[in-house]
Design a protein around this motif. Structure first.
Motif, PDB file in Angstrom:
ATOM      1  N   MET A   1      28.999   7.372  -1.269  1.00 20.65           N
ATOM      2  CA  MET A   1      29.244   8.553  -0.434  1.00 20.65           C
ATOM      3  C   MET A   1      30.348   8.312   0.595  1.00 20.65           C
ATOM      4  O   MET A   1      30.804   9.244   1.250  1.00 20.65           O
ATOM      5  CB  MET A   1      27.961   8.973   0.290  1.00 20.65           C
ATOM      6  CG  MET A   1      26.924   9.634  -0.613  1.00 20.65           C
ATOM      7  SD  MET A   1      27.505  11.176  -1.374  1.00 20.65           S
ATOM      8  CE  MET A   1      27.743  12.237   0.061  1.00 20.65           C
ATOM      9  N   GLY A   2      30.754   7.052   0.761  1.00 17.69           N
ATOM     10  CA  GLY A   2      31.766   6.747   1.771  1.00 17.69           C
ATOM     11  C   GLY A   2      31.253   6.856   3.182  1.00 17.69           C
ATOM     12  O   GLY A   2      32.028   7.107   4.121  1.00 17.69           O
ATOM     13  N   TRP A   3      29.957   6.637   3.356  1.00 20.12           N
ATOM     14  CA  TRP A   3      29.339   6.740   4.683  1.00 20.12           C
ATOM     15  C   TRP A   3      29.425   5.396   5.426  1.00 20.12           C
ATOM     16  O   TRP A   3      29.540   4.338   4.800  1.00 20.12           O
ATOM     17  CB  TRP A   3      27.877   7.145   4.540  1.00 20.12           C
ATOM     18  CG  TRP A   3      27.680   8.581   4.139  1.00 20.12           C
ATOM     19  CD1 TRP A   3      28.594   9.598   4.215  1.00 20.12           C
ATOM     20  CD2 TRP A   3      26.483   9.155   3.599  1.00 20.12           C
ATOM     21  NE1 TRP A   3      28.040  10.775   3.768  1.00 20.12           N
ATOM     22  CE2 TRP A   3      26.748  10.537   3.386  1.00 20.12           C
ATOM     23  CE3 TRP A   3      25.217   8.663   3.284  1.00 20.12           C
ATOM     24  CZ2 TRP A   3      25.795  11.416   2.869  1.00 20.12           C
ATOM     25  CZ3 TRP A   3      24.264   9.532   2.770  1.00 20.12           C
ATOM     26  CH2 TRP A   3      24.548  10.884   2.569  1.00 20.12           C
ATOM     27  N   PRO A   4      29.334   5.424   6.764  1.00 17.09           N
ATOM     28  CA  PRO A   4      29.305   4.169   7.535  1.00 17.09           C
ATOM     29  C   PRO A   4      28.099   3.314   7.126  1.00 17.09           C
ATOM     30  O   PRO A   4      27.007   3.846   6.911  1.00 17.09           O
ATOM     31  CB  PRO A   4      29.176   4.644   8.990  1.00 17.09           C
ATOM     32  CG  PRO A   4      29.629   6.068   8.986  1.00 17.09           C
ATOM     33  CD  PRO A   4      29.279   6.619   7.643  1.00 17.09           C
ATOM     34  N   GLU A   5      28.321   2.028   7.024  1.00 16.43           N
ATOM     35  CA  GLU A   5      27.234   1.126   6.635  1.00 16.43           C
ATOM     36  C   GLU A   5      26.448   0.705   7.873  1.00 16.43           C
ATOM     37  O   GLU A   5      27.043   0.305   8.876  1.00 16.43           O
ATOM     38  CB  GLU A   5      27.790  -0.102   5.919  1.00 16.43           C
ATOM     39  CG  GLU A   5      28.485   0.236   4.608  1.00 16.43           C
ATOM     40  CD  GLU A   5      29.064  -0.988   3.917  1.00 16.43           C
ATOM     41  OE1 GLU A   5      28.683  -2.123   4.299  1.00 16.43           O
ATOM     42  OE2 GLU A   5      29.895  -0.821   3.002  1.00 16.43           O
TER      43      GLU A   5
END
Length: 342
Positions: A234-238
């Motif tokens: 999703m390309g979300w912050p880890e």
């Protein structure tokens, strides 16, 4: 690294952002001792960093999620003196949002429809057992066109997990943990009836709630890699992960009913343990600050860090808890003690 050379709890670049933790119990009837400690560690970490501590009730299992069980969790947390920021989130109310993300992944080509039947999957597993292969989905629909399936055939939606390379989690308790991504399977995001799985719901909820630090039991460490594959898709912050060793009984075995009561309400209602004693005891169960045994809530907030959480399972000793409780009872003033007895 901090200026003093100690390992920092915060991710690189996070100093300007707000720390957000979450405690996410499944309502099974009572607040488990291990869950209570996890809740405390999340609360303490957030309070220490001036951040937010959030509560999410993972109530998607309708057979076990009753109002009474949810009330028992709220009561146990309240008794321990843990307050939460924002309104508690109920996972069951967010199914539409979870499904929305699964369809986003489908549209991005990072998930796919799997039309494998129950019979096909069982035959696949039987062959893997016979050949002593790892038990995981073999990706048979990963690159096939959905038009190859019979019209109207039911399907699940699976994540396209990475198939090469390695994945490393810089765990704040366990240290760097690495897996070969070939060990990850294309797990199910949406069931054939359109309902989201736990793995999907947890990741979406953590993202939408802005969680920066996931502090939980180390029985979830394997899940972290699978969830991270979805986060990256999703390309979300880890998030920053911290997986805490589980609590064992005095004999070194996993804590169970034969070691005594498992829910905090039994210690509160049946054994006369006071809140401060239970908080203090659970705090020192796997976390330490020098030789200090008695630590107040205010001191705990000031001193708490993930760097002081041990890597080995801690042992729950009911006798030690009762002894500590006696110390707290003897220090209570008459008015407070009379109110407690009444």
């Amino acid at each position: 690294m901090s200026a003093s050379g100690e390992k920092s709890d915060l991710p690189a670049g996070a100093s300007g952002g707000q720390v957000v933790t979450r405690f996410a119990p499944s309502p099974t009837g009572f607040l488990h001792i291990g869950g209570a400690r996890t809740a405390m560690f999340n609360w303490l970490f957030a309070r220490h960093h001036g951040g937010k501590a959030l509560l999410r009730i993972e109530d998607t299992d309708k057979a076990r999620s009753t109002p009474e069980a949810i009330d028992a969790i709220f009561a146990g947390l309240d008794w321990l003196g843990l307050d939460w920021d924002d309104t508690p989130v109920f996972q069951s109310e967010r199914a539409a949002r979870h499904a929305e993300v699964a369809h986003q992944l489908l549209n991005m080509g990072k998930a796919y429809k799997c039309f494998a039947t129950a019979e096909e999957l069982e035959a696949m597993r039987a062959e893997q057992r016979e050949k002593k292969l790892p038990m995981r989905y073999d990706g048979r629909w990963r690159d096939r066109d959905p038009s190859e399936a019979p019209a109207g055939a039911p399907y699940v939606v699976r994540l396209k997990a990475p198939q090469s390379g390695k994945m490393t989690i810089a765990d704040q308790v366990q240290g760097n943990v690495t897996v070969d991504t070939r060990e990850l399977d294309d797990y199910v995001l949406l069931r054939s009836d359109g309902t989201p799985t736990y793995m999907l719901a947890v990741v979406v909820d953590d993202h939408d709630m802005g969680v920066t630090h996931i502090i939980r039991g180390d029985d979830h460490l394997n899940n972290a890699f699978r969830q991270l594959a979805l986060i990256q898709a999703m390309g979300w912050p880890e998030p920053v992960y911290a997986h805490i060793p589980l609590i064992h009984g005095n004999d070194g075995a996993k804590l169970s009913k034969r070691h005594g009561a498992l829910g905090v309400e039994a210690y509160r209602d049946d054994m006369g343990v006071v809140s401060d004693a239970m908080f203090n005891y659970l705090l020192r169960l796997g976390w330490g600050y020098g030789d200090r045994e008695k630590i107040s809530r205010a001191e705990a907030v000031e001193l708490f860090s993930l760097a002081n959480v041990g890597k080995s399972p801690s042992r729950f000793d009911a006798k030690k808890l009762i002894n500590l409780n006696g110390q707290y009872l003897r220090e209570m003033d008459d008015t407070a003690l009379a109110a407690l007895v009444a």
